[in-house]
Design a protein around this motif. Structure first.
Motif, PDB file in Angstrom:
ATOM      1  N   LEU A  19      23.705   3.641  24.051  1.00 40.33           N
ATOM      2  CA  LEU A  19      23.065   2.409  24.503  1.00 40.33           C
ATOM      3  C   LEU A  19      23.502   1.338  23.615  1.00 40.33           C
ATOM      4  O   LEU A  19      23.698   0.349  24.106  1.00 40.33           O
ATOM      5  CB  LEU A  19      21.835   2.469  24.806  1.00 40.33           C
ATOM      6  CG  LEU A  19      21.115   3.494  25.920  1.00 40.33           C
ATOM      7  CD1 LEU A  19      19.475   3.639  25.795  1.00 40.33           C
ATOM      8  CD2 LEU A  19      21.484   3.125  27.304  1.00 40.33           C
ATOM      9  N   GLY A  38      18.074  -5.087  24.461  1.00 38.68           N
ATOM     10  CA  GLY A  38      17.398  -4.550  25.730  1.00 38.68           C
ATOM     11  C   GLY A  38      16.044  -3.609  25.421  1.00 38.68           C
ATOM     12  O   GLY A  38      15.149  -3.725  26.410  1.00 38.68           O
ATOM     13  N   PHE A  39      16.061  -3.314  24.227  1.00 39.89           N
ATOM     14  CA  PHE A  39      14.861  -2.592  23.890  1.00 39.89           C
ATOM     15  C   PHE A  39      13.324  -3.231  24.124  1.00 39.89           C
ATOM     16  O   PHE A  39      12.570  -2.766  24.843  1.00 39.89           O
ATOM     17  CB  PHE A  39      14.920  -1.990  22.422  1.00 39.89           C
ATOM     18  CG  PHE A  39      13.595  -1.076  22.262  1.00 39.89           C
ATOM     19  CD1 PHE A  39      13.437   0.144  22.617  1.00 39.89           C
ATOM     20  CD2 PHE A  39      12.808  -1.420  21.191  1.00 39.89           C
ATOM     21  CE1 PHE A  39      12.598   1.055  22.176  1.00 39.89           C
ATOM     22  CE2 PHE A  39      11.548  -0.573  21.074  1.00 39.89           C
ATOM     23  CZ  PHE A  39      11.526   0.309  21.267  1.00 39.89           C
ATOM     24  N   CYS A  42      12.918  -4.034  27.882  1.00 46.58           N
ATOM     25  CA  CYS A  42      12.636  -2.933  28.673  1.00 46.58           C
ATOM     26  C   CYS A  42      11.352  -2.035  28.257  1.00 46.58           C
ATOM     27  O   CYS A  42      10.607  -1.304  29.227  1.00 46.58           O
ATOM     28  CB  CYS A  42      13.891  -1.886  28.749  1.00 46.58           C
ATOM     29  SG  CYS A  42      15.108  -2.519  29.393  1.00 46.58           S
ATOM     30  N   CYS A  43      11.045  -2.015  26.960  1.00 47.53           N
ATOM     31  CA  CYS A  43      10.166  -1.080  26.440  1.00 47.53           C
ATOM     32  C   CYS A  43       8.881  -1.576  25.694  1.00 47.53           C
ATOM     33  O   CYS A  43       7.841  -1.096  25.672  1.00 47.53           O
ATOM     34  CB  CYS A  43      10.743  -0.258  25.524  1.00 47.53           C
ATOM     35  SG  CYS A  43      11.967   0.829  26.315  1.00 47.53           S
ATOM     36  N   GLN A  78       9.780   4.231  30.227  1.00 47.35           N
ATOM     37  CA  GLN A  78      10.911   3.302  30.225  1.00 47.35           C
ATOM     38  C   GLN A  78      12.101   3.641  29.432  1.00 47.35           C
ATOM     39  O   GLN A  78      13.227   3.552  29.737  1.00 47.35           O
ATOM     40  CB  GLN A  78      10.352   1.877  30.019  1.00 47.35           C
ATOM     41  CG  GLN A  78       9.471   1.332  30.916  1.00 47.35           C
ATOM     42  CD  GLN A  78      10.059   0.875  32.190  1.00 47.35           C
ATOM     43  OE1 GLN A  78      10.396   1.761  33.099  1.00 47.35           O
ATOM     44  NE2 GLN A  78      10.513  -0.317  32.002  1.00 47.35           N
ATOM     45  N   ALA A  79      11.806   4.145  28.246  1.00 41.82           N
ATOM     46  CA  ALA A  79      12.815   4.677  27.178  1.00 41.82           C
ATOM     47  C   ALA A  79      13.639   5.636  27.726  1.00 41.82           C
ATOM     48  O   ALA A  79      14.846   5.576  27.560  1.00 41.82           O
ATOM     49  CB  ALA A  79      12.183   4.647  25.641  1.00 41.82           C
ATOM     50  N   ARG A  81      13.972   6.697  30.754  1.00 40.46           N
ATOM     51  CA  ARG A  81      14.601   6.509  32.085  1.00 40.46           C
ATOM     52  C   ARG A  81      15.771   5.473  31.518  1.00 40.46           C
ATOM     53  O   ARG A  81      16.923   5.796  32.216  1.00 40.46           O
ATOM     54  CB  ARG A  81      13.736   5.682  32.867  1.00 40.46           C
ATOM     55  CG  ARG A  81      14.417   5.111  34.085  1.00 40.46           C
ATOM     56  CD  ARG A  81      13.469   5.083  35.266  1.00 40.46           C
ATOM     57  NE  ARG A  81      12.804   6.253  35.930  1.00 40.46           N
ATOM     58  CZ  ARG A  81      11.956   6.269  36.718  1.00 40.46           C
ATOM     59  NH1 ARG A  81      11.526   5.230  37.382  1.00 40.46           N
ATOM     60  NH2 ARG A  81      11.396   7.495  37.210  1.00 40.46           N
ATOM     61  N   TRP A  82      15.663   4.931  30.588  1.00 33.93           N
ATOM     62  CA  TRP A  82      16.848   3.746  30.302  1.00 33.93           C
ATOM     63  C   TRP A  82      17.972   4.649  29.645  1.00 33.93           C
ATOM     64  O   TRP A  82      18.978   4.367  30.011  1.00 33.93           O
ATOM     65  CB  TRP A  82      16.239   2.817  29.160  1.00 33.93           C
ATOM     66  CG  TRP A  82      17.233   1.814  28.581  1.00 33.93           C
ATOM     67  CD1 TRP A  82      18.429   1.123  29.609  1.00 33.93           C
ATOM     68  CD2 TRP A  82      17.206   1.319  27.478  1.00 33.93           C
ATOM     69  NE1 TRP A  82      18.896   0.496  28.500  1.00 33.93           N
ATOM     70  CE2 TRP A  82      18.376   0.379  27.306  1.00 33.93           C
ATOM     71  CE3 TRP A  82      16.270   1.353  26.152  1.00 33.93           C
ATOM     72  CZ2 TRP A  82      18.586  -0.535  26.307  1.00 33.93           C
ATOM     73  CZ3 TRP A  82      16.721   0.564  25.336  1.00 33.93           C
ATOM     74  CH2 TRP A  82      17.696  -0.362  25.283  1.00 33.93           C
ATOM     75  N   ALA A  83      17.446   5.816  29.013  1.00 36.83           N
ATOM     76  CA  ALA A  83      18.575   6.789  28.310  1.00 36.83           C
ATOM     77  C   ALA A  83      19.342   7.826  29.087  1.00 36.83           C
ATOM     78  O   ALA A  83      20.462   8.008  29.373  1.00 36.83           O
ATOM     79  CB  ALA A  83      18.014   7.317  26.878  1.00 36.83           C
TER      80      ALA A  83
END
Length: 126
Positions: A19, A38-39, A42-43, A78-79, A81-83
């Motif tokens: 990422l 984005g961290f 998103c998180c 969220q973290a 799912r993002w990764a």
């Protein structure tokens, strides 16, 4: 972190470090996933987490937890799912310690006690 499985650096987990590497152009001062632009969005953003929790609650029911616990749980989801994308109900992956620490700092528990990572119970009788 308390256990070896929880003592990961984001650079050690390709799903998370990619990422950072995908940032174009990649700023030289981004040396950790928690510095990724984005961290926070998103998180850590409570508005985003509230919407994500509403979706979770619709599918699985409410968590019997304080608002900060709900935010922490949702931020961890969220973290992941993002990764990794959607993993499935019984599939868990540990988060890098920097991600966990930053989320815990943002949504602190009053007594500073946290459960930590747990592998899923695979025994259907339990």
């Amino acid at each position: 972190m308390e256990t070896v499985v929880e003592s990961l650096c984001c650079r050690e987990v390709s799903a998370f470090w990619s990422l950072v590497e995908e940032l174009t152009p990649r700023p030289a001062d981004v040396t950790c996933l928690t510095q990724h632009p984005g961290f926070e969005a998103c998180c850590l953003n409570p508005f985003v987490l509230k919407i994500a929790y509403t979706h979770f609650r619709q599918d699985r029911g409410p968590l019997q937890a304080s608002t900060h616990e709900q935010y922490r749980y949702t931020a961890y989801r969220q973290a992941i799912r993002w990764a990794y994308g959607v993993l499935g109900r019984s599939i868990r992956k540990p988060l890098p310690s920097c991600v966990v620490s930053t989320i815990r700092q943002q949504f602190q528990n009053g007594d500073q006690t946290y459960q930590g990572f747990q592998w899923p119970c695979l025994d259907e009788n339990e």
